[in-house]
Structures are given as C-alpha cells and as structure tokens.
Design an enzyme around this catalytic site. Structure first.
Site, PDB file in Angstrom:
ATOM      1  N   THR A 170       0.814  -1.223   0.000  1.00  0.00           N
ATOM      2  CA  THR A 170       0.000   0.000   0.000  1.00  0.00           C
ATOM      3  C   THR A 170       0.846   1.271   0.000  1.00  0.00           C
ATOM      4  O   THR A 170       0.655   2.150  -0.838  1.00  0.00           O
ATOM      5  CB  THR A 170      -0.932   0.000   1.227  1.00  0.00           C
ATOM      6  N   ILE A 171       1.791   1.365   0.926  1.00  0.00           N
ATOM      7  CA  ILE A 171       2.612   2.576   1.029  1.00  0.00           C
ATOM      8  C   ILE A 171       3.782   2.524   0.042  1.00  0.00           C
ATOM      9  O   ILE A 171       4.052   3.495  -0.669  1.00  0.00           O
ATOM     10  CB  ILE A 171       3.133   2.765   2.477  1.00  0.00           C
ATOM     11  N   GLY A 191       4.399   2.202  11.447  1.00  0.00           N
ATOM     12  CA  GLY A 191       4.179   0.917  12.109  1.00  0.00           C
ATOM     13  C   GLY A 191       5.345   0.508  13.003  1.00  0.00           C
ATOM     14  O   GLY A 191       5.204  -0.354  13.855  1.00  0.00           O
ATOM     15  N   CYS A 229      -0.183   7.578   9.330  1.00  0.00           N
ATOM     16  CA  CYS A 229      -1.136   8.448   8.627  1.00  0.00           C
ATOM     17  C   CYS A 229      -1.893   9.333   9.598  1.00  0.00           C
ATOM     18  O   CYS A 229      -2.027  10.538   9.384  1.00  0.00           O
ATOM     19  CB  CYS A 229      -2.104   7.608   7.798  1.00  0.00           C
ATOM     20  N   HIS A 258      -9.759   7.755   7.510  1.00  0.00           N
ATOM     21  CA  HIS A 258      -9.979   8.016   8.933  1.00  0.00           C
ATOM     22  C   HIS A 258     -10.677   9.368   9.076  1.00  0.00           C
ATOM     23  O   HIS A 258     -10.492  10.263   8.247  1.00  0.00           O
ATOM     24  CB  HIS A 258      -8.645   8.104   9.688  1.00  0.00           C
ATOM     25  N   GLN A 266      -5.671   7.167   4.618  1.00  0.00           N
ATOM     26  CA  GLN A 266      -4.654   6.331   5.287  1.00  0.00           C
ATOM     27  C   GLN A 266      -3.637   5.750   4.315  1.00  0.00           C
ATOM     28  O   GLN A 266      -2.519   5.443   4.692  1.00  0.00           O
ATOM     29  CB  GLN A 266      -5.339   5.206   6.061  1.00  0.00           C
TER      30      GLN A 266
END
Lengths: 339, 339
Positions: A12-13, A111, A141, A221, A302
C-alpha cells in the site's frame, strides 16, 4: 546525478512512495523489493521498476510466475543511497541490521517504534532536524494528519490541551480479510490510545489525549478534534491559518463534500493516481469556537497522506535540500498538490 | 384496574413500548395505531393487540389486506388514559390537538422538540417532576444514554465540562433505504451537534459539547465521553458509581465484548425480545482517568434504550407510583433487567 532510492516492501505505502519518488527530478527508484510475485509485482515491472526479492527461494517463485526479477535485496541495497522501508510493522529490527551492513540510509513508516529510527519525521514540524540523518521514521497516517493541524496551531496560538476522537477506517479497500462489516469497535478499549504519545514523538510539549474507534468503512480516517488554545482567536483566524498550510485542503460541505466518500470522489476527479488524497481534508464549515474551545473535523486518507512526507524525508536525509519549506513545495509541485 | 395505554405509531419504538407496557401489572395496551397494513400490523393482531388506524381510507386498505382493524384513532383515544406517541418526528403539533380534544395524556419521543411537551423526561434524573403531568417527552436514545451517565456523575462529583463524540449508527437494521454503506459522515458538519443542548433540556446546568458522526453500521451508537469532574476521584470510584445504576450494564472487553456487535449478541443470548439491549453498555475497562480527566466508551441500542423510560413516564404521569426509584425497579423487574 539523481539520488538512488530503493523501496523495501511494495504494498500500500511502498508502491505509492515509489511513484512519488519517480515523479521528482532529484531522485530516482533503483529498485523495489517484493516478497511474492503478486499482481503488484507484475505491474511494478510494467512500470519499469526493477523488482528484487528477499531470498533465493523467492527468486525461484518469481521465475515460475514469469515475472522478471533483478536479484536479491542485498544486491539492490548496494546500489542505493537510501531505502524506504514499507515492510509490515515490527520487521524493523532485522532489516535495520541489513541496512547498516550495506551502509544505506533508511526511512521507516509509522508501524515501527520511534526508538528503531531514533527520529520521527514530519515535513512541516521538523524537516531541518532530519537533514543528514541516517535513520528516520515517517509517523503514521493519523499522526501525520494530526501534526499538520496541531503544529501550526501550537506555533501561532499555543495549545493548552488537545482531545481527539479518531474514527478509523477498519482496513484498506483492497483487503478482504478484515472486519468489522457492521460494528463499532473501541480500539483500544483501554483509554487513551497511542496516537497522543505518537504525536509527542515529534511535538513533545503538546498536551494531547486521543481515543480510537474502528468503524465499518475502508475509505479514510475521520478525526473529531477539540483544542483549547492559549490565545483567543476567532473562526476566521483558524480558517486563514489552516487554509494556508501546504498539505491541508479545506472543503465545504455545501459544495457537496459531506463525507469521506465524497472526499475520495474529489481525489478521483482531480485525476490523482490511485484516487489518492495526500492532503488532510479539513471541513472549513466544521471549524467552530464553542465556549472558547476549537472544534473541527478532518479526514485522512490512510493509504497516501504519508507519501509526500516520505519524499521530503529522503530529501532531508540525503541533504538534497536544507530548507523544509522548499522541499515541501518541490514535492507538492511534482505531485500536483495545489491545495 | 390497570391504566389504559394507547400506542400511536407502531414502528421501531412503538412496538417495543407496547410489549414493555403489556409486561407490567399496573398498565395495559388498549390498542395500537398503524397507518398501513404492514407485516408489523399483522403481527400486532397476532399478539392480541387491537389495531386502529388513522382514517376511514386506511380502514379500507386494512380490510383489503385481511388484517382486522378495530376502528380509527379517535375511537381508540376515547378508551385510553394516556397515549405513547411514537409517530415519525415533527407530526407532534397536529396530534397534540387531537390528544387534547380527547382529554388524553401523551408521551412523545425524542424526535419532537422539548417545547411541544414542555417537559423532557429521564427516569433517574427527573421522575418526580413528571408525576401528574399531562404531557412529557422521553428524550432520544442518545440523550437518554448520556443522561444515565452524566446525572449520577454530576450529582456525586460535579461535572465541570463534558465533551462527547457520538458515533452514530447510520440507520436501523430493518431499513434498506438509507446509507452510508462505506463512509464516515460528520453530521452535523457545523459543530457542535444538538445532543448537548438536548441533555440540557433535562440537566440545564451541565456544560456539555457534543459532536456527531454517522457511521456505516446499523447496530448501536457509540459514545466516546470525556468529562472534567469538579471533585477528584479514581477509576474504581467511577466503576462503583456507574456499575450501581439500574440501567447501565458494565461489560469487559476481556470477556469478549469488544464491539457493538458483541453487545448485541449478548442481548440475544440473554433472551431479550427482538435482541434488545435496554441498558447502556459501558466498557468497564474503558473507564480511565488521564491527566485528571475521565474518559469512557459506551454503546447505546437506538431501538430500545428509551423503552423502559417510556414505561416509567406513563407511571409517573398517571400517578401510579410517586417514587422514581420504585418505578425503575418495577419496570426493570417486569422486563427482566438485572444489570
């Protein structure tokens, strides 16, 4: 000569940071590391990225899938000036040793713990402190989204106390494994949540308490923010201050953006890659001073809001630009952020 | 002789109040009013409730559907001591005239304005002020849920300031028309929301600010509550105080109740009619004092938490019982609330 950037973890990132780096004129992607020969790996090769993997066994499985693989992560790291680690959280310790062995700088994601990198990064708040560093961590995020609002407010008016309710998307749109489908999940139940302390990893002096709830949505979010400011101001002051930040996009519910879903639709209409919204979506008409306290709503994408921050972190750590404001403008311009 | 109760509007709230009234030994249902011959009307007749409707035309449509109809609302009101109005919000003005014409007392729901009834009701907070009244309004599910927590806290420790984020279920489980399916919707965007002022319709002296967000779920509302208390106390004091309230059920995430979905599963396992949860579900392990401020999470079952309050309101207004605590206990016992 362009700075050579490796991406470890093309999910994803990672895939988003790769494209954002490739869009800059002072850095380039020398390769991306993917563990499995998924569709994402295939598309990476189609985009022209050299794909590496993390073991000889995985090379075999790439060959079997017919996806061209350029070698192992060790070979890639020898070519890179810096690696963006977008591997799943908590693999950081092992990889850090590897990066040190290859003498390559590293940018981790939110993370991982602050302690792994020893420095937590936000483009507006502490770019100059990252100049020349070997290791840094771009905060999550949610933390990035909060700091974009808290930093300018604290600088201008002083924050006495911030209280934030984070209504979190349950998982990313492409993830079919997680829930909840139909529930609200206090997460953590034990209050407060870790988001406040994470903000303090960059802004240690802000008194902030946060609570988090997982909601049945995948899009963004949503933050309900309450702030007691030290200095008195009116709503127009806040609109003017936050509207002038480089990565905050003010929207108005009267224009039809009434939810996270419509904010995502806006990103698509803007032609953003993958429909990404790199800026905070902050509702101008939510900005209220009630009984002397500031309230506002903002939505955070996010999957993408940390992407421009990763680009700035690379630029700072490699010393390509000493001035944070200039890096932010350069990154924004290359990506097409005109908020 | 039992008090005679009519129900006008046999939908989500009306049908539940009917059953709760029928479970009491001091009141009975003399009839329920339904506009259309839906499945709910059919089940009402099967349960033994006399079904009335609101016009001669609607009688014809009931006859056509083969659902027995006992007459018009005017005929029903002549037989009743009190009517519980659970019609859709904002029809109150018209019906008020009708109730006055028939000399019948009336209980409205939270969808109507305070001014219509002139008195807003909560069993714990102001039962004694409702004794003998002709008109009252049971406040909404969210307001009822908030007052159950705020009233005892204010009485014991004093509330300096309450800040609440209401994460609202988007619609009820049986409603297929509304969204959002996948979004978070600040509602209202313009802060603060009406919930704080609604609490003040019963507890005028509490300083409360609320914000609301519509979420993609149908099950329950979730409140993230922040309270500054005037007197110092510790978490165990709060657990002891709120755990002792008659309509608060403390749950613990370690027992497996980690979300609104599991709270609803608990209601089903308790054998509750329709799987209803009449009590606030308050997470014991969410109760925290952080930097001197109280935080907690609670879930509110929007379809049912006002049901026992309606029963108490009837009892107060008809003077069947002057002591609120006794009425609460009587209602709870008849329904099987043993929290």
């Amino acid at each position: 000569m362009k700075a050579k950037v490796a991406i470890n973890g093309y999910g994803t990132i990672g895939k988003r940071v790769a494209d954002a780096v490739a869009a800059q004129d002072d850095m380039e992607i020398v390769g991306v590391v993917k563990t499995r020969p998924s569709f994402e790996a295939r598309i990476a090769t189609e985009k022209g990225y050299d794909v590496y993997t993390n073991s000889q066994e995985n090379i075999a499985s790439f060959n079997k899938s017919g996806i061209e693989v350029s070698g192992t992560i060790d070979e890639l790291l020898d070519k890179a000036d810096i690696v963006v680690d977008a591997t799943p959280g908590n693999l950081g310790g092992e990889y850090k040793k590897l990066y040190q062995k290859h003498g390559v700088k590293a940018v981790w994601q939110g993370g991982e713990d602050h302690e792994l990198a020893g420095f937590s990064f936000n483009s507006e708040a502490n770019y100059k402190d990252a100049v020349g560093l070997d290791f840094a961590r771009v905060v999550s995020c949610n933390t990035t989204g909060l700091i974009r609002v808290l930093y300018p407010l604290d600088k201008k008016y002083g924050i006495r106390k911030a209280r934030v309710t984070l209504m979190r998307r349950a998982t990313d749109p492409g993830d079919i494994k997680k829930g909840p489908i139909n529930a609200l999940v206090p997460d953590p139940v034990k209050l407060p949540s870790h988001h406040g302390p994470d903000v303090n990893s960059i802004l240690p002096n802000i008194d902030i308490t946060s609570v988090g709830v997982k909601t049945s949505t995948t899009l963004m979010h949503l933050h309900a923010v309450n702030i007691e400011l030290k200095q008195t101001c009116v709503e127009d002051d806040i609109i003017s201050l936050l509207g002038g930040r480089p990565r905050i996009r003010l929207v108005n519910s009267k224009d039809g953006i009434k939810s996270t879903a419509e904010a995502m639709e806006l990103a698509k209409d803007l032609g953003r890659p993958r429909g990404d919204m790199w800026e905070n979506i902050l509702w101008k008409d939510s900005i209220s001073i009630d009984k002397g306290e500031l309230y506002l709503f903002q939505a955070i994408h996010q999957e993408s809001d940390v992407v421009p921050e990763n680009v700035d972190a690379i630029r700072a750590m490699l010393g390509l630009e000493k001035d944070g404001a200039k890096s932010i403008m350069k990154t924004n311009k290359a990506l097409g952020i005109t908020a």
